[in-house]
Design a protein around this motif. Structure first.
Motif, PDB file in Angstrom:
ATOM      1  N   TYR A 316       0.831  -1.205   0.000  1.00 57.60           N
ATOM      2  CA  TYR A 316       0.000   0.000   0.000  1.00 57.60           C
ATOM      3  C   TYR A 316       0.864   1.253   0.000  1.00 57.60           C
ATOM      4  CZ  TYR A 316      -3.315   3.466   1.921  1.00 57.60           C
ATOM      5  OH  TYR A 316      -4.088   4.572   2.149  1.00 57.60           O
ATOM      6  N   TRP A 317       1.842   1.291   0.880  1.00 59.00           N
ATOM      7  CA  TRP A 317       2.689   2.485   0.967  1.00 59.00           C
ATOM      8  C   TRP A 317       3.602   2.630  -0.245  1.00 59.00           C
ATOM      9  CZ3 TRP A 317       0.948   5.814   4.197  1.00 59.00           C
ATOM     10  CH2 TRP A 317       0.412   5.446   5.432  1.00 59.00           C
ATOM     11  N   SER A 318       3.997   1.513  -0.845  1.00 55.91           N
ATOM     12  CA  SER A 318       5.028   1.556  -1.885  1.00 55.91           C
ATOM     13  C   SER A 318       4.482   1.688  -3.298  1.00 55.91           C
ATOM     14  CB  SER A 318       5.887   0.280  -1.823  1.00 55.91           C
ATOM     15  OG  SER A 318       6.484   0.127  -0.560  1.00 55.91           O
ATOM     16  N   ASN A 319       3.252   1.271  -3.529  1.00 54.91           N
ATOM     17  CA  ASN A 319       2.775   1.120  -4.904  1.00 54.91           C
ATOM     18  C   ASN A 319       1.533   1.937  -5.231  1.00 54.91           C
ATOM     19  OD1 ASN A 319       4.811  -0.776  -5.696  1.00 54.91           O
ATOM     20  ND2 ASN A 319       3.754  -2.301  -4.463  1.00 54.91           N
ATOM     21  N   SER A 320       1.359   3.047  -4.560  1.00 56.98           N
ATOM     22  CA  SER A 320       0.278   3.969  -4.920  1.00 56.98           C
ATOM     23  C   SER A 320       0.782   5.385  -4.697  1.00 56.98           C
ATOM     24  CB  SER A 320      -0.984   3.675  -4.101  1.00 56.98           C
ATOM     25  OG  SER A 320      -0.742   3.769  -2.713  1.00 56.98           O
ATOM     26  N   GLY A 321      -0.116   6.344  -4.683  1.00 59.88           N
ATOM     27  CA  GLY A 321       0.316   7.725  -4.544  1.00 59.88           C
ATOM     28  C   GLY A 321       1.047   7.999  -3.242  1.00 59.88           C
ATOM     29  N   PHE A 322       1.992   8.927  -3.314  1.00 64.18           N
ATOM     30  CA  PHE A 322       2.737   9.322  -2.114  1.00 64.18           C
ATOM     31  C   PHE A 322       3.086  10.801  -2.243  1.00 64.18           C
ATOM     32  CE2 PHE A 322       5.982   9.591   1.093  1.00 64.18           C
ATOM     33  CZ  PHE A 322       5.616   8.624   2.021  1.00 64.18           C
ATOM     34  N   VAL A 323       2.923  11.515  -1.140  1.00 70.53           N
ATOM     35  CA  VAL A 323       3.241  12.939  -1.116  1.00 70.53           C
ATOM     36  C   VAL A 323       4.132  13.221   0.081  1.00 70.53           C
ATOM     37  CG1 VAL A 323       2.332  15.287  -0.923  1.00 70.53           C
ATOM     38  CG2 VAL A 323       1.062  13.566  -2.231  1.00 70.53           C
ATOM     39  N   ASP A 324       5.246  13.868  -0.175  1.00 72.99           N
ATOM     40  CA  ASP A 324       6.190  14.279   0.873  1.00 72.99           C
ATOM     41  C   ASP A 324       6.215  15.799   0.898  1.00 72.99           C
ATOM     42  OD1 ASP A 324       8.321  14.845   2.518  1.00 72.99           O
ATOM     43  OD2 ASP A 324       9.837  13.904   1.255  1.00 72.99           O
ATOM     44  N   VAL A 325       5.642  16.371   1.959  1.00 75.09           N
ATOM     45  CA  VAL A 325       5.642  17.829   2.080  1.00 75.09           C
ATOM     46  C   VAL A 325       6.652  18.312   3.105  1.00 75.09           C
ATOM     47  CG1 VAL A 325       3.202  17.953   1.449  1.00 75.09           C
ATOM     48  CG2 VAL A 325       3.831  17.911   3.872  1.00 75.09           C
ATOM     49  N   VAL A 326       7.360  17.381   3.759  1.00 73.55           N
ATOM     50  CA  VAL A 326       8.211  17.790   4.876  1.00 73.55           C
ATOM     51  C   VAL A 326       9.684  17.886   4.506  1.00 73.55           C
ATOM     52  CG1 VAL A 326       8.608  15.464   5.812  1.00 73.55           C
ATOM     53  CG2 VAL A 326       8.541  17.439   7.360  1.00 73.55           C
ATOM     54  N   THR A 327      10.164  17.001   3.635  1.00 68.65           N
ATOM     55  CA  THR A 327      11.583  16.988   3.299  1.00 68.65           C
ATOM     56  C   THR A 327      11.953  18.246   2.511  1.00 68.65           C
ATOM     57  OG1 THR A 327      11.520  14.566   3.171  1.00 68.65           O
ATOM     58  CG2 THR A 327      13.427  15.682   2.195  1.00 68.65           C
ATOM     59  N   GLY A 328      12.797  19.064   3.059  1.00 72.74           N
ATOM     60  CA  GLY A 328      13.240  20.273   2.387  1.00 72.74           C
ATOM     61  C   GLY A 328      12.343  21.480   2.582  1.00 72.74           C
ATOM     62  N   SER A 329      11.195  21.316   3.242  1.00 73.02           N
ATOM     63  CA  SER A 329      10.311  22.461   3.483  1.00 73.02           C
ATOM     64  C   SER A 329      10.780  23.225   4.709  1.00 73.02           C
ATOM     65  CB  SER A 329       8.868  21.998   3.691  1.00 73.02           C
ATOM     66  OG  SER A 329       8.327  21.471   2.499  1.00 73.02           O
ATOM     67  N   THR A 330      10.648  24.535   4.664  1.00 71.08           N
ATOM     68  CA  THR A 330      11.048  25.371   5.800  1.00 71.08           C
ATOM     69  C   THR A 330       9.854  25.913   6.569  1.00 71.08           C
ATOM     70  OG1 THR A 330      11.160  27.307   4.349  1.00 71.08           O
ATOM     71  CG2 THR A 330      13.199  26.045   4.672  1.00 71.08           C
ATOM     72  N   ASP A 331       8.656  25.781   6.032  1.00 66.87           N
ATOM     73  CA  ASP A 331       7.467  26.198   6.767  1.00 66.87           C
ATOM     74  C   ASP A 331       7.331  25.313   8.007  1.00 66.87           C
ATOM     75  OD1 ASP A 331       4.597  26.371   7.596  1.00 66.87           O
ATOM     76  OD2 ASP A 331       4.468  27.689   5.850  1.00 66.87           O
ATOM     77  N   THR A 332       7.206  25.927   9.155  1.00 65.28           N
ATOM     78  CA  THR A 332       7.191  25.173  10.416  1.00 65.28           C
ATOM     79  C   THR A 332       5.976  24.263  10.544  1.00 65.28           C
ATOM     80  OG1 THR A 332       6.102  27.035  11.514  1.00 65.28           O
ATOM     81  CG2 THR A 332       8.511  26.933  11.634  1.00 65.28           C
ATOM     82  N   ARG A 333       4.994  24.432   9.695  1.00 62.58           N
ATOM     83  CA  ARG A 333       3.778  23.619   9.770  1.00 62.58           C
ATOM     84  C   ARG A 333       3.852  22.363   8.901  1.00 62.58           C
ATOM     85  NH1 ARG A 333      -0.344  27.866   7.671  1.00 62.58           N
ATOM     86  NH2 ARG A 333       1.361  28.008   6.148  1.00 62.58           N
ATOM     87  N   ALA A 334       4.939  22.220   8.160  1.00 60.13           N
ATOM     88  CA  ALA A 334       5.038  21.102   7.221  1.00 60.13           C
ATOM     89  C   ALA A 334       4.967  19.758   7.935  1.00 60.13           C
ATOM     90  CB  ALA A 334       6.332  21.207   6.410  1.00 60.13           C
ATOM     91  N   ASN A 335       5.584  19.657   9.090  1.00 57.51           N
ATOM     92  CA  ASN A 335       5.588  18.388   9.814  1.00 57.51           C
ATOM     93  C   ASN A 335       4.171  17.982  10.223  1.00 57.51           C
ATOM     94  OD1 ASN A 335       7.228  16.227  11.178  1.00 57.51           O
ATOM     95  ND2 ASN A 335       6.165  17.051  12.965  1.00 57.51           N
ATOM     96  N   GLU A 336       3.375  18.947  10.677  1.00 62.36           N
ATOM     97  CA  GLU A 336       2.006  18.631  11.072  1.00 62.36           C
ATOM     98  C   GLU A 336       1.166  18.234   9.861  1.00 62.36           C
ATOM     99  OE1 GLU A 336      -1.708  18.127  12.891  1.00 62.36           O
ATOM    100  OE2 GLU A 336       0.369  17.874  13.543  1.00 62.36           O
ATOM    101  N   LEU A 337       1.347  18.910   8.740  1.00 60.52           N
ATOM    102  CA  LEU A 337       0.583  18.532   7.555  1.00 60.52           C
ATOM    103  C   LEU A 337       0.973  17.141   7.084  1.00 60.52           C
ATOM    104  CD1 LEU A 337      -1.569  19.353   5.557  1.00 60.52           C
ATOM    105  CD2 LEU A 337       0.208  20.410   4.139  1.00 60.52           C
ATOM    106  N   GLN A 338       2.276  16.826   7.127  1.00 62.42           N
ATOM    107  CA  GLN A 338       2.708  15.482   6.736  1.00 62.42           C
ATOM    108  C   GLN A 338       2.130  14.436   7.676  1.00 62.42           C
ATOM    109  OE1 GLN A 338       5.146  14.793   3.950  1.00 62.42           O
ATOM    110  NE2 GLN A 338       3.846  13.006   4.227  1.00 62.42           N
TER     111      GLN A 338
END
Length: 699
Positions: A316-338
């Motif tokens: 499931y985790w490997s073979n469908s959609g995936f979004v990474d909003v935290v790696t390289g983001s500087t907005d302090t809220r990125a971790n919570e959104l991820q």
């Protein structure tokens, strides 16, 4: 920017080091958000499940201190009929007839009140049981243990494998419990490790509640534990296995135990609680607990359950959609959104990937529960439930043509059950925004699988859907347009049905649906019915006043300051956001309308999918900063294990909030028709580095 797995290659049919590295990278992102607890939360459990079946656990990994529900897509029962009533009374129920432009239409409300209430309450979902730990003294006396008697409690959920691990000590002795769910059968695997097992001081209890539809359940528990005389349980043991048959009225459910050698006894003839003790003096004890509508003897072992869970979750985790909003983001809220993204992906896979529309069987909410699967390319999961439209087609045709007298088509119900009938109630019968939903699911499926098979699969459903939409539209000889309503309810369910005419959102959705219907017939090489085109091209224009759209035509001009109309779902922002650009929509007016909603609506009363809808409006209207703000609004909350908080309006968890979040994220990260080639067009470039893979573009 793309996630590294786009570079996967194979050599001589074997996985390369690169693929393994990528899986580790994905696993690291997912596992970073493994929820942990050191005490039970009385409101929300940790869960394992397979989409059709879910098990809620307290701090012990089971249901020792809190009777969190064990729920399924198939666990339903009917209550006994009211005194003096028969099945014939149910089958012959007739509701009131209301005038619809000069002719009577019979609805499912206003009939025999006893039968009507029974139909509203039945069938009702069944909590399949409760499984918890049982403690005894060295002398063999059962102890009344509370959570405060445990020390050093800690619990974590491994999202990559679907495993809950719970650790604590009782009377100074450590206990470890692992809980997993088989992904092919509705079976929970339990593994316990403790010296208390060897000392015969740790076992299990199993209990079964009464379930009925006399009142709404109080989330997060379902069922009544003190009404033991209303139902029966029967124990049978054979070849080291046990099976309990649970009968509630005319419904029968089966529960089986298999695994390490054990003894099981009923606590009392007057109760439905059973006690399980290990037969050996080993320090490990594992069991498979299976649930079903037929005998569940020979359930898979804990080892097989573990393998099933690990394989399915990694896939499931490997073979469908995936979004990474935290790696390289500087907005302090990125971790919570991820965190919200990852935990929502997990919980929707556990709770909302079944064979039928999830949760309350509300067909208007099916979009918010399930459309995200299309954007994230989980077609193996979405395919499980979209077949409901074919299953319900005959009952929906009968509702439209036989009961209500429309010339053609199928009218989809708002609130239904596994039979496909419509639950009584004015709103249930007069709401219409569920009607175009099949076109959206069909469009997404054809984009993913552009084959003749897909076209044929949806042909009859879409034809009957469009036929009724064309029949429902009424030709107004005064204005020379086709009107929608009255009577009808709008999305927010807060207008007067007998005066509601030409609501903006429903008009736009009607046009879009009929346009998709025409395209579908053209792809099939079939003739497009002339009345579809006639209605689509001559529908009433969207109602406008002073440069903004109105909820419906004729509504008071100052409705923006009237809380009667600005206190619920702000569907006006869905005109361009949730929906793509539709024929006749003025984008400048749509943006001005969205801005005015933000200015005048009582947004403190928004809940669930309102915030993703607001986010999609902001994204399409060119304000990605505001789009992200909506998804992180203080009123749009997810608890420590990712459960979407219902707030004052609905119980927690309210999963349309999770489905809406994932749909909005998929659109904002993967783009939408007309967004151009820009990557992650719904996110601001300042502070956000968004990487995505395996997403489909939104309509």
């Amino acid at each position: 920017m793309r996630i590294l797995r786009t570079c996967l290659v194979f050599w001589d049919g074997k996985q390369t080091t690169l693929e393994i590295t990528v899986r580790h990278a994905l696993g690291a992102i997912v596992s970073q958000y493994n929820p942990t607890r050191n005490a039970s939360n009385p409101t929300t459990p940790m869960q394992v499940g397979n989409g059709n079946f879910a098990f809620g656990a307290d701090i012990t990994g089971l249901q020792t201190f809190y009777p969190f529900a064990i729920m399924s897509s198939w666990g339903w029962k009917n209550d006994s009929l009211p005194p003096g009533k028969t099945l014939a009374d149910v089958e012959n129920y007739k509701g009131a007839s209301w005038d619809n432009h000069g002719r009577p239409v019979q609805y499912d409300f206003g009939g025999d009140p006893l039968i009507e209430q029974w139909l509203i309450s039945n069938p009702n979902r069944v909590n399949l049981g409760r499984v918890g730990l049982l403690f005894s003294s060295a002398e063999g006396l059962t102890l009344n243990v509370t959570e405060s008697d445990l020390t050093g409690a800690g619990q974590d959920l491994d999202l990559w494998t679907g495993t809950i691990t719970s650790r604590f000590s009782f009377d100074g002795t450590p206990v470890t419990v692992k809980t997993m769910c088989d992904q092919e059968r509705d079976v929970i695997g339990i593994s316990i490790e403790s010296d208390l097992l060897a000392a015969q001081q740790l076992g299990l209890f199993i209990d079964f509640p009464w379930n009925d539809g006399s009142s709404k359940f109080s989330a997060p528990t379902v069922g009544k534990w003190n009404m033991t005389a209303n139902h029966t349980t029967t124990l049978q043991t054979t070849r080291g296995q046990a099976e309990i048959t649970h009968v509630l009225d005319n419904a029968t459910f089966y529960f089986s135990l298999d695994g390490s050698s054990f003894t099981i006894d009923r606590d009392s003839p007057d109760a439905h609680r059973y006690t399980v003790w290990p037969n050996s003096t080993d320090t490990t004890f594992s069991l498979s607990t299976a649930f079903g509508l037929t005998s569940q003897i020979d359930a898979p072992s804990f080892g097989k359950i573990s393998a099933s869970s690990r394989q399915a979750w990694e896939n499931y985790w490997s073979n469908s959609g995936f979004v990474d909003v935290v790696t390289g983001s500087t907005d302090t809220r990125a971790n919570e959104l991820q965190r919200r993204i990852i935990l929502s992906r997990y919980l929707m896979r556990v709770n909302e990937a079944g064979d039928t529309p999830p949760q309350e069987f509300h067909m208007e909410m099916y979009f918010w529960h399930a459309a995200h699967w299309a954007l994230w390319n989980n077609w193996d999961l979405l395919d499980r439930s979209t077949g409901v439209y074919n299953s319900f087609l005959s009952s929906s045709i009968a509702r439209a043509q036989i009961q209500q007298g429309w010339a053609a088509g199928a009218r989809w119900s708002k609130m239904t059950d596994p039979s496909g009938r419509s639950s009584p109630g004015q709103i249930n019968n007069l709401l219409i925004w569920q009607q175009p939903h099949p076109f959206v699911f069909a469009q997404y499926e054809y984009r993913a699988h552009p084959t003749e098979e897909t076209l044929t699969k949806w042909q009859e459903v879409l034809k009957e859907t469009a036929d009724w939409m064309a029949s429902f539209a009424w030709w107004n000889e005064t204005t020379n347009v086709f009107d929608l309503g009255p009577p009808m309810y709008v999305v927010s369910e807060d207008t007067h049905p007998n005066v509601t005419i030409n609501p903006a959102f429903e008009l736009a959705y009607w046009r879009l649906g009929l346009e998709y219907a025409e395209q579908w017939m053209t792809k099939l090489g079939a003739n497009v019915p002339a009345n579809w085109t006639l209605v689509k091209e001559n529908l009433a224009p969207l109602p406008v006043q002073n440069g903004t759209y109105k909820v419906y035509e004729g509504l008071e001009d100052d409705f923006w300051t009237d809380p009667e109309y600005t206190n619920d779902h702000p569907a006006l922002v869905g005109l361009y956001g949730w929906l793509p650009e539709t024929p006749g929509l003025d984008l400048d007016i749509a943006k001005a309308t969205a801005d005015k909603v933000v200015e005048h609506w009582n947004l403190t009363n928004c809940w669930g999918w309102d915030f993703p809808m607001l986010a999609m409006s902001s994204a399409r209207n060119g304000d990605p900063e505001q789009a992200v703000d909506w998804l992180l609004d203080p009123l749009f909350q997810f608890d420590d294990v990712g459960m979407p908080v219902g707030g004052v309006r609905v119980p927690t968890p309210y999963f349309p909030g999770s489905g809406g979040l994932l749909y909005a994220i998929g659109m904002m990260a993967g783009g939408w028709d007309g967004s151009g080639g820009e990557e992650s067009p719904g996110f601001p470039s300042d502070g956000w580095n968004v990487r995505s893979e395996g997403l489909s573009r939104a309509l």
